[in-house]
Design a protein around this motif. Structure first.
Motif, short mmCIF file in Angstrom:
data_model
loop_
_atom_site.label_atom_id
_atom_site.label_comp_id
_atom_site.label_asym_id
_atom_site.label_seq_id
_atom_site.Cartn_x
_atom_site.Cartn_y
_atom_site.Cartn_z
N GLY A 341 3.17 15.37 39.81
CA GLY A 341 2.29 14.22 39.99
C GLY A 341 2.96 12.93 39.52
O GLY A 341 3.54 12.89 38.43
N MET A 342 2.89 11.89 40.34
CA MET A 342 3.49 10.59 40.02
C MET A 342 2.38 9.56 39.87
O MET A 342 1.48 9.47 40.72
N ARG A 343 2.46 8.75 38.77
CA ARG A 343 1.47 7.71 38.51
C ARG A 343 2.21 6.47 38.03
O ARG A 343 3.09 6.55 37.17
N ALA A 344 1.86 5.30 38.62
CA ALA A 344 2.47 4.03 38.24
C ALA A 344 1.42 3.15 37.56
O ALA A 344 0.28 3.02 38.06
N LEU A 345 1.80 2.55 36.43
CA LEU A 345 0.94 1.64 35.69
C LEU A 345 1.60 0.27 35.61
O LEU A 345 2.84 0.18 35.53
N ASP A 346 0.78 -0.78 35.65
CA ASP A 346 1.35 -2.12 35.43
C ASP A 346 1.47 -2.35 33.93
O ASP A 346 1.19 -1.47 33.11
N MET A 347 1.86 -3.54 33.56
CA MET A 347 2.10 -3.82 32.14
C MET A 347 0.81 -3.80 31.32
O MET A 347 0.85 -3.70 30.10
N GLU A 348 -0.38 -3.90 31.98
CA GLU A 348 -1.66 -3.88 31.28
C GLU A 348 -2.30 -2.50 31.25
O GLU A 348 -3.39 -2.33 30.72
N THR A 352 -1.57 1.56 39.48
CA THR A 352 -1.21 0.88 40.73
C THR A 352 -0.81 1.85 41.83
O THR A 352 -0.77 1.48 43.01
N TYR A 353 -0.47 3.09 41.48
CA TYR A 353 -0.01 4.05 42.51
C TYR A 353 -0.18 5.46 41.98
O TYR A 353 0.09 5.75 40.81
N VAL A 354 -0.64 6.36 42.83
CA VAL A 354 -0.66 7.80 42.56
C VAL A 354 -0.24 8.52 43.84
O VAL A 354 -0.57 8.07 44.95
N VAL A 422 7.52 9.54 30.72
CA VAL A 422 7.33 8.11 30.99
C VAL A 422 8.69 7.45 31.06
O VAL A 422 9.58 7.73 30.25
N SER A 423 8.87 6.54 32.06
CA SER A 423 10.10 5.76 32.20
C SER A 423 9.73 4.39 32.74
O SER A 423 8.71 4.22 33.44
N PRO A 424 10.52 3.34 32.41
CA PRO A 424 10.22 1.99 32.90
C PRO A 424 10.35 1.91 34.42
O PRO A 424 11.19 2.57 35.02
N LEU A 425 9.49 1.06 35.02
CA LEU A 425 9.51 0.84 36.47
C LEU A 425 10.18 -0.50 36.72
O LEU A 425 9.64 -1.56 36.38
N GLY A 434 6.28 -2.40 35.27
CA GLY A 434 5.30 -1.43 34.79
C GLY A 434 5.97 -0.19 34.28
O GLY A 434 7.14 -0.20 33.87
N TRP A 435 5.20 0.92 34.32
CA TRP A 435 5.68 2.20 33.82
C TRP A 435 5.39 3.27 34.86
O TRP A 435 4.32 3.28 35.47
N MET A 436 6.39 4.17 35.06
CA MET A 436 6.24 5.30 35.98
C MET A 436 6.07 6.57 35.15
O MET A 436 6.88 6.85 34.26
N THR A 437 5.01 7.31 35.43
CA THR A 437 4.70 8.52 34.69
C THR A 437 4.71 9.70 35.65
O THR A 437 4.11 9.63 36.73
N SER A 438 5.41 10.76 35.26
CA SER A 438 5.40 12.01 36.03
C SER A 438 4.64 13.05 35.24
O SER A 438 4.82 13.18 34.03
N MET A 439 3.78 13.80 35.93
CA MET A 439 2.92 14.78 35.28
C MET A 439 3.18 16.15 35.88
O MET A 439 3.21 16.31 37.12
N THR A 440 3.35 17.14 35.01
CA THR A 440 3.61 18.52 35.44
C THR A 440 2.56 19.43 34.83
O THR A 440 2.27 19.34 33.63
N ASP A 441 2.01 20.31 35.66
CA ASP A 441 1.04 21.30 35.18
C ASP A 441 1.79 22.40 34.45
O ASP A 441 2.60 23.13 35.05
#
Length: 829
Positions: A341-348, A352-354, A422-425, A434-441
């Motif tokens: 799973g990929m999730r993008a967050l802005d600086m706040e 912004t994206y899944v 978590v890694s910088p976008l 922002g920040w890019m987050t990858s999620m693994t079950d």
């Protein structure tokens, strides 16, 4: 009223057009663009091909015309040269006729010859030769060399002129010589000999000699000489007159070079000995060398090059566009098909994206998640504060590289464990957006890890409870990777016990199992795959420090860290070894008992066998006593009787000695044994029992048999037992005297590819029943009412202890059993 016929030509013309339209519409736009770009290029190449073919056709026509003109001119020149030679021949024949009719004297011949030579430049000399080959008169042109001038009274020497003279004499016809290439300063000459034959009687010849060069210059038309390079050749194609053309080599077009146009014909009446050849001069380059040809060719090549360059440029643009579309589709497909799973967050912290996998994991759609601020819909209730703190660390960039584990709530209410990374976008300008987050079950990996932990605990409990020592150590190191409880109880926690077991078992030399002083592995370079796939090695060793016999099994394996390791399993077999030793002692006692039993069964036979020499000794002694008392015995007779008495005593002593050696108890003593001597001893003892049963014994021992490593007494016991059993079987079968025989054969034989000696004992009894064959060699199984059932079992044990094989089989004559054969095999020493 008649119906008009269908317009077949129009319909047939529309069919290719329809096919063309359907084929074009079936093509993809990319292939249509490719064909559209290739069409002008194909048209230019077809145009260039048509120009080249046209010029080639014109050039071919031009060459053919040149060849035809050359052939006509050469044939015309050949006719002119032929007529000139015939005219000179007529004049020479007229001169010969006047000489034959005695109308010319020698002075008149010279005068007429001088007139002819001065009038015709190709005629260089005229000579009158009589029948005896002597020159009567001659006249030559001033241009003739001194070596070619003939002298009055000279006799023709052997050579071409003399051979021609003989031909003219025999045929009485004018004869031309074959011109040859002149040597030195002499010019090549053509000779004509006209015979003098008054009243058909040969009276000599008139020899006329022509200059080949003059024939070429004065006999051919000037227009032919000006247009072509004309040469006269002999039969070997050597140039006699004229200058030939050099081979052409076109510098502009090498493939247009080569030989010049040439044509040659033989010169009549000389024949094939004189050939006229003409070669055409090259007056122009022809149509191929014209400027029009090169201009059209250059323009066509330039046009084709421009079309190819345009086509390649268009193709690169289309390929770049296709690559861009494919890359976009690939990235979209990769995002939709990835299981992470990929999730993008802005600086706040706003989502912004899944991707599709993130929505599938949480059960929330993209519309439910994009634009949301914390707390997010997938956060479990009661953990908001903890997750908010982790989000703050995430936005601050203080997360660990290995990620962190959280619990996630699905839309339907379920929960699962997840690990977030978590890694910088970073955007295209290098700025963080922002920040890019990858999620693994990780629910399933956690469950598997728990099961592995429980399995490891069970495995450790089993190994610790084993009654065998298990140790694992890497090759080339003194580190002990694993040791169970019993190993630690025997050897402690060091590698010394492991290495001791390996060294004593001979699995690997002890000095190869430790690293060298330079730190190099002594087993460096060993192929690990064959080592780990081989079977384990077994060895039985005695460890004095433990006072135990251990069975050591070893094999190589790849440890979890990839190193090549050796596992050693040592099992305490001390009770088993003690039991085996006791069984061996019992077997030895059983062998001795069996021999005693055999001798007991043979007691009456032995007594009968001993009774003969003892009776003979008693008779000899009684006879000698009575004759000595009467004084009727001489010294020689007394000596003979004493010798016979001693021989009978030795015979009785040998029988007793063999019986004692056979029945005495002794340790097994395997040594190199002579087969023939061993068989002879067994036959001697068994013969006593066979004679008691009135059974005939025959034996055959192959000559020059090699020695075997065997215990002589034990093998004799086997042979005696088999021959005695055969005699008893014959006695029980009540065979007639002619069929009461036992045969012993000893011959070389191979078993399983190994050389050895084969022993077989064959009797003529009733054989063995099938149920008896199934249990024949079992202990305590016997077909005799008084038998103990240990004889054949001991025989097979003795043979197998010598690494041999033993088996029995019935002998048949049709369906009737005619006997039984026992055979065994011993390997060579």
């Amino acid at each position: 009223m008649t119906t008009p016929a269908p317009d077949l030509p129009l319909s047939a013309a529309r069919q290719p057009l329809r096919w063309w339209r359907s084929w074009w519409s079936s093509l993809s736009p990319t292939r249509q663009d490719r064909f559209a770009a290739l069409a002008p290029l194909v048209a230019v190449f077809l145009f260039l091909t048509a120009i080249v073919v046209s010029f080639w056709y014109l050039r071919t026509e031009e060459v053919e015309r040149e060849k035809e003109a050359l052939r006509r001119d050469v044939e015309y020149a050949q006719q002119r040269l032929r007529l000139r030679l015939l005219e000179r021949q007529e004049q020479v024949m007229r001169l010969a006729r006047d000489l034959s009719n005695d109308e010319l004297a020698r002075s008149d011949f010279v005068a007429r010859a001088e007139a002819l030579i001065s009038q015709y430049p190709e005629l260089h000399a005229l000579t009158w030769i009589d029948a005896s080959r002597r020159v009567r008169a001659t006249h030559a042109a001033p241009t003739v060399t001194s070596s070619q001038i003939r002298v009055n009274g000279e006799v023709l020497r052997k050579g071409e002129t003399a051979d021609l003279f003989s031909l003219a004499r025999d045929t009485l016809q004018p004869v031309y010589s074959q011109p040859a290439v002149a040597s030195g300063d002499a010019m090549p000459l053509l000779q004509l000999q006209v015979p003098l034959a008054p009243e058909r009687q040969f009276d000599g010849v008139v020899l006329a000699e022509y200059s080949i060069d003059s024939l070429l210059r004065y006999g051919l038309p000037t227009e032919v000489l000006a247009r072509y390079a004309v040469t006269l050749l002999d039969a070997s194609h050597h140039v006699l007159a004229g200058t030939p053309l050099a081979p052409r080599n076109s510098e502009l077009l090498p493939w247009m070079g080569g030989k010049a146009n040439a044509y040659q014909v033989p010169v009549a009446p000389v024949g094939n000995g004189l050939v006229l050849r003409a070669q055409a001069y090259r007056t122009s380059l022809g149509v191929v060398g014209s400027g029009l040809f090169w201009m059209v060719g250059t323009l066509s090549v330039l046009t084709a090059w421009l079309l190819i360059a345009t086509w390649r440029h268009t193709r690169r643009r289309v390929q770049a566009q296709q690559a861009l579309v494919a890359e976009t589709n690939f990235r979209r497909a990769m995002e939709n098909s990835v299981l992470t799973g990929m999730r993008a967050l802005d600086m706040e912290g706003r989502i912004t994206y899944v991707n599709a996998a993130f929505c599938q994991m949480t059960g929330w759609s993209e519309a439910d998640l994009v634009g949301k601020l914390p707390p997010y819909p997938y956060w479990p209730e009661g953990e908001f504060e903890t997750l908010r703190a982790k989000l703050f660390e995430e936005l601050s960039g203080r997360t660990v590289s290995g990620g962190f584990q959280v619990r996630v709530q699905r839309k339907g209410g379920g929960m699962f464990d997840a690990r977030l990374y978590v890694s910088p976008l970073i955007d295209a300008r290098g700025q963080q957006t922002g920040w890019m987050t990858s999620m693994t079950d990780i629910t399933e990996p956690n469950r598997v890890r728990e099961q592995l932990t429980a399995s490891h605990e069970r495995f450790t409990i089993v190994l610790e409870a084993l009654d065998a020592s298990v140790s694992v150590a890497p090759l080339g190191s003194e580190e002990l990777l694993f040791a169970n409880r019993l190993y630690r109880q025997w050897f402690g926690s060091q590698t010394g016990g492991h290495l001791q077991l390996v060294a004593q078992a001979g699995v690997l030399p002890a000095d190869r199992g430790v690293a060298s002083e330079e730190g190099e592995d002594g087993l460096m370079g060993l192929p690990t795959d064959p080592l780990t796939s081989v079977r384990s090695n077994n060895a039985e060793i005695y460890v004095p420090s433990l006072n135990k016999w251990l069975e050591v099994r070893s094999r190589y394996l790849n440890w979890v860290d990839g190193r090549l390791a050796q596992m050693v399993i040592a099992t305490d077999i001390t009770p088993r070894r003690l039991a085996e030793e006791q069984a061996a002692r019992q077997a030895e006692r059983a062998q001795s008992v069996s021999r005693l039993i055999t001798m007991g069964e043979m007691a009456s036979s032995v007594a009968h066998e001993l009774n003969q020499p003892l009776t003979a000794i008693s008779n000899y002694c009684s006879g000698m006593i009575s004759r000595i008392e009467r004084g009727q015995i001489a010294e020689e007779a007394l000596l003979t009787a004493l010798q016979k008495t001693a021989h009978q005593a030795q015979r009785a002593g040998q029988i007793i000695q063999r019986i004692r050696a056979f029945v005495k108890k002794s340790e097994p003593n395997r040594q190199l044994a002579d087969v023939e001597h061993m068989v002879a001893e067994a036959v001697e003892l068994a013969g006593i029992e066979l004679r008691r049963h009135n059974v005939r014994l025959s034996h055959y021992v192959a000559a020059r048999l090699p020695q075997v490593m065997a215990d002589t007494i034990l093998i004799e016991q086997v042979l005696i037992n088999l021959m005695k059993n055969g005699a008893e079987s014959i006695a029980n079968a009540q065979r007639p005297p002619a069929q009461r025989s036992v045969e012993l054969r000893v011959v070389p034989r191979q078993e399983e590819g190994q050389d050895g000696i084969g022993f077989s004992v064959q009797d003529t009894g009733r054989g063995l029943a099938p149920e008896v064959l199934a249990h024949l060699f079992e202990a305590f199984y016997s077909t005799k009412s008084e038998g103990m059932g240990i004889g054949l079992n001991l025989c097979r044990s003795i043979v197998e202890s010598h690494q041999g094989r033993m088996h029995a089989e019935n002998l048949y004559n049709g369906s009737e059993v005619t006997g039984c054969r026992f055979s065994f095999w011993l390997p060579l020493a």
